[in-house]
Design a protein around this motif. Structure first.
Motif, short mmCIF file in Angstrom:
data_model
loop_
_atom_site.label_atom_id
_atom_site.label_comp_id
_atom_site.label_asym_id
_atom_site.label_seq_id
_atom_site.Cartn_x
_atom_site.Cartn_y
_atom_site.Cartn_z
N PRO A 181 0.69 -1.27 -0.10
CA PRO A 181 -0.24 0.18 0.10
C PRO A 181 0.64 1.04 -0.10
CG PRO A 181 0.26 -0.69 2.11
CD PRO A 181 0.93 -2.01 1.43
N VAL A 182 2.15 1.33 0.37
CA VAL A 182 2.78 1.99 0.52
C VAL A 182 3.58 2.30 -0.80
CG1 VAL A 182 4.49 4.06 1.72
CG2 VAL A 182 2.62 2.60 2.97
N GLU A 183 4.32 3.09 -1.65
CA GLU A 183 5.17 3.06 -2.98
C GLU A 183 5.95 3.23 -2.32
OE1 GLU A 183 7.55 2.94 -6.19
OE2 GLU A 183 6.94 4.23 -5.50
N ARG A 184 6.35 4.85 -1.49
CA ARG A 184 7.99 4.91 -1.43
C ARG A 184 7.52 5.41 0.28
NH1 ARG A 184 6.85 8.81 -5.46
NH2 ARG A 184 6.85 10.65 -3.68
N SER A 185 8.52 6.21 0.83
CA SER A 185 8.87 6.48 1.75
C SER A 185 8.86 7.40 2.23
CB SER A 185 10.04 6.07 2.57
OG SER A 185 11.27 6.67 2.65
N THR A 186 8.14 8.01 2.73
CA THR A 186 7.70 9.50 3.55
C THR A 186 9.16 10.08 3.74
OG1 THR A 186 7.84 9.14 5.79
CG2 THR A 186 5.69 9.89 4.73
N PRO A 187 9.34 11.68 3.43
CA PRO A 187 10.90 11.94 3.14
C PRO A 187 11.88 11.83 3.69
CG PRO A 187 9.38 13.50 3.01
CD PRO A 187 8.88 12.63 3.11
#
Length: 397
Positions: A280-286
């Motif tokens: 459900p998450v493609e990329r982490s928060t920065p």
């Protein structure tokens, strides 16, 4: 592939439909790739398991964007409550303190007590399907987790649709001025709502999470509102996508669907595979480089933004055999769908439980489940916001 991945590409339907096809050629150029996101800033994308896992737990990579220039400080303080004063957006010792406080209220026991209610909501939603067809996101995957998290927090039932609307706007990855203003308005509305509800719970406590956090009296008002906003959005946005992406993966892989029907005891393992295969998450928060550093031979200057592609990590062939194959019997499943290190998702047990109950009950109660449209008609939400999920999922049964 270009020397630097243009940020616009991360927001295209092509990338959102299949980001995994992009990562295969990128791997040949190394595990760290420069990207132009946001425009004009030094930013890097990590796409392998080894360095992604290390970066998620590297104290030199800060989550506090307010430390790194006026642009990010404005995002954090002006309109974005998700990047303001909660445990996702600060470093130790503030992170340690905030996580400890929330953990005391969001206990495994409290989550496990929700199991019968999650099953009841699931059954009621499926019973409302009419005519052998359903739009699985609108009629099931969205309402289930938002009802659960609202009941857990103590948000009145009549206000759930408001939060669904606000949440969609708050994670909307747009730079268009009109849409940015709508997002800001949603942030202001969410802030005002939780400020008022917290006052009510302080005066008249109930058996809910807001009352528990208010009673501790250990959070500032800003921290409380930002934390509640994080719990609300993280508590349903990701679970919506876990259910939608997981069901689609099974419908695309009928052998795995048939195996899961025949062996329902594989359900917990299957959910872990859905989290790896198309999570459900493609990329982490920065994260932001708090000092000059090096990752896999790539120099990362201080102040640079660093992203970890959770999707690419889950398909790393050096860790996962046959990574593009869905295998619900996979035993060594070292996915990082819930992160790693001190920012590991606090709501992981709840998401796993909801995913298992939702998908297991769908398979049990809907014989002949199949896609209600062609593959080409499927559309995906833009992944620039880090979440990965379908816009719609029509089914027949």
């Amino acid at each position: 592939m270009p020397d630097k991945l243009p940020f616009e590409f991360l927001f295209t339907p092509e990338f959102s439909r299949n980001p995994y096809a992009v990562y295969t050629p990128l791997r040949g150029q190394g595990p760290v790739f420069p990207i132009d996101f946001p425009p004009g800033f030094e930013a890097y994308l990590i796409i392998d398991h080894e360095h992604g896992r290390a970066a998620l737990n590297d104290p030199r990579l800060s989550k506090d964007m307010q430390r790194f220039g006026d642009y990010f400080r404005a995002i954090a303080t002006e309109d974005d409550i998700l990047f303001d004063s909660n445990m996702l957006s600060v470093d130790p010792p503030d992170h340690t303190r905030l996580r400890r406080i929330v953990s005391k209220a969001f206990t495994p026991r409290r989550v496990e007590e929700l199991r019968p209610r999650v099953q009841q909501i699931t059954d009621e939603l499926i019973s409302s399907f009419d005519g052998g067809t359903a739009e699985l996101l609108d009629e099931f995957a969205f309402p289930l987790p938002i009802i659960v998290i609202c009941e857990l927090l103590g948000v009145p039932a009549d206000d759930r649709d408001l939060f669904r609307e606000w949440s969609a706007l708050l994670v909307n990855p747009t730079f268009e001025p009109e849409e940015v203003e709508r997002r800001r308005a949603a942030a202001r509305a969410t802030t005002a709502y939780f400020r008022e509800l917290s006052k009510e719970r302080r005066a008249e406590p109930r058996e809910d999470l807001i009352s528990a956090l208010v009673a501790m009296d250990e959070l500032t008002e800003k921290e409380l509102i930002s934390t509640l906003s994080l719990l609300l959005i993280a508590g349903h946005e990701t679970t919506v996508n876990l259910i939608g992406n997981g069901v689609l993966a099974l419908l695309r892989n009928r052998d795995q669907l048939d195996l899961l029907r025949a062996k329902p005891e594989l359900l917990p393992n299957a959910v872990e595979e859905f989290l790896r295969y198309d999570g459900p998450v493609e990329r982490s928060t920065p994260r932001f480089a708090a000092e000059d550093l090096e990752i896999a031979g790539t120099r990362i200057p201080r102040g640079s933004m660093v992203h970890i592609s959770i999707g690419a990590v889950g398909r790393d062939p050096s860790v996962h055999a046959d990574p593009d194959t869905l295998d619900i019997t996979r035993s060594d499943n070292r996915h990082m769908a819930f992160g790693h290190g001190i920012h590991f998702c606090l709501g992981a047990p709840l998401a796993r439980m909801e995913g298992q109950i939702a998908i297991g009950t769908l398979l049990d109660r809907l014989p002949g489940l199949e896609l209600g449209c062609t593959e080409e008609e499927l559309s995906w939400r833009l992944t620039g916001s880090v979440v990965r999920g379908l816009s719609r999922l029509p089914v027949r049964f």
